[in-house]
Structures are given as C-alpha cells and as structure tokens.
Design an enzyme around this catalytic site. Structure first.
Site, PDB file in Angstrom:
ATOM      1  N   ARG A   1      71.211  44.758  74.795  1.00  0.00           N
ATOM      2  CA  ARG A   1      72.545  45.173  74.317  1.00  0.00           C
ATOM      3  C   ARG A   1      72.751  46.667  74.593  1.00  0.00           C
ATOM      4  NH1 ARG A   1      71.503  41.046  70.537  1.00  0.00           N
ATOM      5  NH2 ARG A   1      70.373  42.303  69.013  1.00  0.00           N
TER       6      ARG A   1
ATOM      7  N   ASN B   1      82.614  25.303  78.068  1.00  0.00           N
ATOM      8  CA  ASN B   1      81.317  25.060  78.677  1.00  0.00           C
ATOM      9  C   ASN B   1      81.083  26.143  79.741  1.00  0.00           C
ATOM     10  OD1 ASN B   1      79.205  24.216  80.298  1.00  0.00           O
ATOM     11  ND2 ASN B   1      79.681  22.045  79.997  1.00  0.00           N
ATOM     12  N   ALA B   2      80.081  26.976  79.500  1.00  0.00           N
ATOM     13  CA  ALA B   2      79.864  28.125  80.386  1.00  0.00           C
ATOM     14  C   ALA B   2      79.508  27.691  81.811  1.00  0.00           C
ATOM     15  CB  ALA B   2      78.768  29.020  79.817  1.00  0.00           C
TER      16      ALA B   2
ATOM     17  N   ASP C   1      73.177  34.168  79.563  1.00  0.00           N
ATOM     18  CA  ASP C   1      72.087  34.063  78.584  1.00  0.00           C
ATOM     19  C   ASP C   1      72.044  32.651  78.014  1.00  0.00           C
ATOM     20  OD1 ASP C   1      70.029  34.739  76.874  1.00  0.00           O
ATOM     21  OD2 ASP C   1      71.318  35.715  75.395  1.00  0.00           O
TER      22      ASP C   1
ATOM     23  N   CYS D   1      64.845  32.232  78.724  1.00  0.00           N
ATOM     24  CA  CYS D   1      64.012  32.392  77.528  1.00  0.00           C
ATOM     25  C   CYS D   1      63.061  31.220  77.395  1.00  0.00           C
ATOM     26  CB  CYS D   1      64.840  32.615  76.275  1.00  0.00           C
ATOM     27  SG  CYS D   1      66.003  31.334  75.912  1.00  0.00           S
TER      28      CYS D   1
END
Ligand code: SAH
Length: 389
Positions: free
Chosen positions: A210, A274-275, A292, A332
């Site tokens: 960030r 929906n990305a 992300d 991740c």
C-alpha cells in the site's frame, strides 16, 4: 510421554528443524495421543529428536515446537507469545500503524497460531487443535503483553475441520465490538470487520505494498482489481491518483470499501463485478493496474491451473495501447514463489507481444516473518512490472 516413531531414514527434516512432520514419515503412534496433545518424536533408532502438537486428521501430523531431547514445559508457549509481541514493538519497519500481525505462526516459533491486532482488539486465529486447546494460556499471555481491551477467537475452521476438530468463534476477553474497528495506517483510515471479514478482517500483509502504491499513484488512473475493502484504492487516492476504480465480487467487502474511499468520492468508483471479466474486457483506461486475486493455488495440484489464471490476468493487464503502464501483480500461495511468478509474467508478456520489465519484487512486511527453517511460510509474492514497449 506419548510418542510418534519415524520410519528409518525419515528423520532428516526434523534434524533440519523443519516444523512440519508429515504423516508419511511416521511408522507408528504410541499410546493414542489426543488431538493437540504434546508428543515426542523419535527416530527409528529410538533417539528423541523433537516435541510438538499431535494433529490426528492432518497431513501435517505433528507441528514441532521444540527440537532436541527435552520437551518444553507448557509455560514456554506464553513466553513465545510475549516475545513475538515484543519483537513487533522494537521493529522500526512497523511504525505508523495501530494494526499489526502480532503472531505469525511458524515465523514466530508458534505453528498453528496467528494473532492480529486492530487498535484495541485482537483477533486470535488458531489453525491446529494444539493451539485451539491452549487458548487460555495464549489469551493470558496476549492480554498481559498487549493490554488490549478485547480479543476475539476466530479459528481457521477449514483447517481444523480437516483435522476433525470443531473450531467455533467466540470471545476470549472483553466485549466483541458491535461495529467494524477503526484503524489508522500511515495516513490511511480503515474500518475492519473483525467478526465477519475475510481471515481476521483485513490484509495486513499488503501494508508495504500500500505504501508503494501511494508513492506511485500521483496523477495515474488506477484499477484496483480484487479490491476487498479497498486497501490499495485508499493508498492510491492518498498518493494523488487521478481516478481509482475498484472491482470486488463480495458486496459486504465493497460496502466497507465505499466508506473507505468516501474521503475522495469524486475520484473513486466501486463496482461489484467479476475482475476476470473486467480484465478480459480490456484495461485501456488505466495506467496502474493492481491484481490481487484470492489464493488460486492452495494445494500443489492447483499450481498448473493457477498459473494459467495468473497468466490470463497478466496477459490482459499487459494488452492494449498504454506504454509505461504499471502492473502490480500478486500471488498468495507458497507454491507460487517469485521465480515461478516471474516466469508466468514472462509468458504473458510474450503472448501479449509486449516488452515488460520487473521494477521491484515484494513480499509481506516484517510482522509476517518467515523462519529460514520453514520456507513455506513465504506465501506472498508481488511483482511491480512496467510495460515498456
Ligand atoms: N487487495 C485486497 C485483498 C484481496 S483478497 C486488499 O489488499 O485488501 C481477494 C479478493 O478477491 C477477495 O476480497 C474476494 O472477495 C475477491 N474476489 C474473488 N474472486 C473474485 C472475482 N472473480 N472478481 C472480483 N473479486 C473477486
């Protein structure tokens, strides 16, 4: 003491102090230990190598806490908790925020235990029966070390269920807050839903990213894909972004995100969408694209399809006309490390017909330490990429 005995030749990882003892290494279990009970680990030759918490249904059958012949007394757990809290207090890399991970499982010598602090509220997240059944001792140590007003218990129910244990949410002390908890992180303000939010409520592991986004954002049009409650969007607005668009599938997360970006409402737009589809439709309007996604490779078998999904996202992020576009992409999962993620990015750049460079590699901040004994603890990989041509 109850014990597990290893197959001949399967003592290497224990001697190298790896904190996970897998079920396949175990020849037999003596005296029927209960879930979470401390057991000794013995080599086939009868040498005592370590002690740890027995986890019957789990592939990671024993979580090792102490290496060598002698078991630790139960008070050692409280000392480790206190030491983990003290390390954060002394770490200048963690200044400027009242929200921190206080205990990072294996990274703090406490496999199976995560504790996050949100201002005056702690969220305690055991993922093993060993830690769940020691909740009282852990709570006592945390209360003394932090003076926090309240602590919630939010066990990792999925991991525990796999081990055949029922982990229910509860309160360890104090009152569960009725509303989301306000935190302040380096000039950014958020409210964290500690009772219902994902994981413990907020992605503390993206704090340094960030900061990076705030540094990069001035004058840029930013897409925050997979925004959750808008951590990156707030950072981009703080850094002077011209416009920020948030894409998030969860409506409850998006509701908090709307509150978070309200201070710069005229520069922000929140979309429940929906990305993947948004990326497919093209991102020509943006010159900083943040990707992300949720963990796409939870298990080793997922790595191939996950790599395809990451590549697909990056392919679309690299496409279109904008030279100089920045793409900040994260994976991740400890199965997708920086090397593999770089290869995936390279494949996407080739397919997109673009020249792309890596400007920076990112990982989780120092309240998420990774023990060198336990490389699997490094689960977050980020790449800051620039489309050069
Ligand atoms: N960037 C966030 C964390 C993202 S976690 C932060 O820093 O706080 C991944 C998020 O993706 C979750 O909030 C999840 O609800 C969301 N998500 C999962 N699948 C999605 C999809 N197909 N489209 C949009 N959002 C999705």
């Amino acid at each position: 003491m109850k014990a597990v005995v290893l197959h001949p030749g399967r003592d290497r990882s224990v001697r190298r102090r790896h904190p996970w003892l897998l079920s396949g290494a175990i020849a037999r279990v003596e005296d029927e230990p209960a879930a979470g009970e401390t057991v000794a680990v013995r080599s086939a030759e009868g040498e005592t190598l370590a002690h740890g918490h027995f986890e019957p249904g789990s592939q990671i059958r024993v979580r090792l806490l102490a290496f060598g012949k002698e078991p630790e007394d139960e008070g050692a757990l409280a000392l480790r908790v206190a030491a983990a809290v003290a390390r954060r207090g002394a770490d200048p890399l963690l200044a400027g925020t009242d929200a921190l991970r206080l205990v990072n499982a294996e990274g703090d010598g406490l496999p199976g235990l995560v504790v996050d602090r949100y201002a005056g509220v702690l969220v305690v997240r055991p993922s093993t029966s060993g830690m769940l059944r020691r909740g009282e001792a852990i709570a006592g140590a945390l209360r003394e070390a932090t003076g926090a007003a309240a602590a919630l218990l939010r066990p990792d129910a999925v991991s525990l269920r796999r081990a055949g244990v029922d982990g229910r949410d509860g309160t360890l002390w104090g009152e569960a807050p009725a509303a989301p908890v306000a935190i302040a992180e380096r000039g950014r303000r958020f409210r964290v839903d500690v009772r219902q939010g994902q994981k413990t409520g907020f992605y503390l592991d993206q704090r340094d990213a960030r900061d990076l986004v705030a540094t990069l954002a001035a004058g840029r049009r930013v897409l925050d894909a997979f925004a959750y409650t808008g951590g990156f969007a707030v950072a981009a607005l703080q850094g002077g972004a011209a416009h920020v668009e948030l894409i998030e599938a969860s409506r409850s997360a998006l509701a908090l995100a709307r509150e978070h970006v309200a201070f710069a409402r005229e520069r922000a737009a929140c979309r429940a969408d929906n990305a993947f589809e948004v990326l497919h439709a093209g991102v020509d309007d943006f010159d900083l694209v943040i990707l992300d996604p949720p963990p796409l490779a939870r298990r080793k078998d997922d790595v191939k399809p996950a790599a395809r999904a990451y590549k697909d996202l990056m392919l679309h992020a690299f496409g279109g006309a904008s030279r100089g576009r920045l793409v900040l992409a994260f994976a991740c999962s400890h199965h997708v490390g920086p090397e593999l993620f770089g290869k995936i990015a390279f494949g996407a750049a080739l397919d997109a017909g673009r020249r792309v460079s890596v400007l920076r590699e990112l990982c989780a901040p120092s309240d998420h330490p990774v023990a060198l004994d336990h490389p699997e603890g490094r689960y977050l990989t980020g790449l800051l990429l620039r489309v050069d041509g």
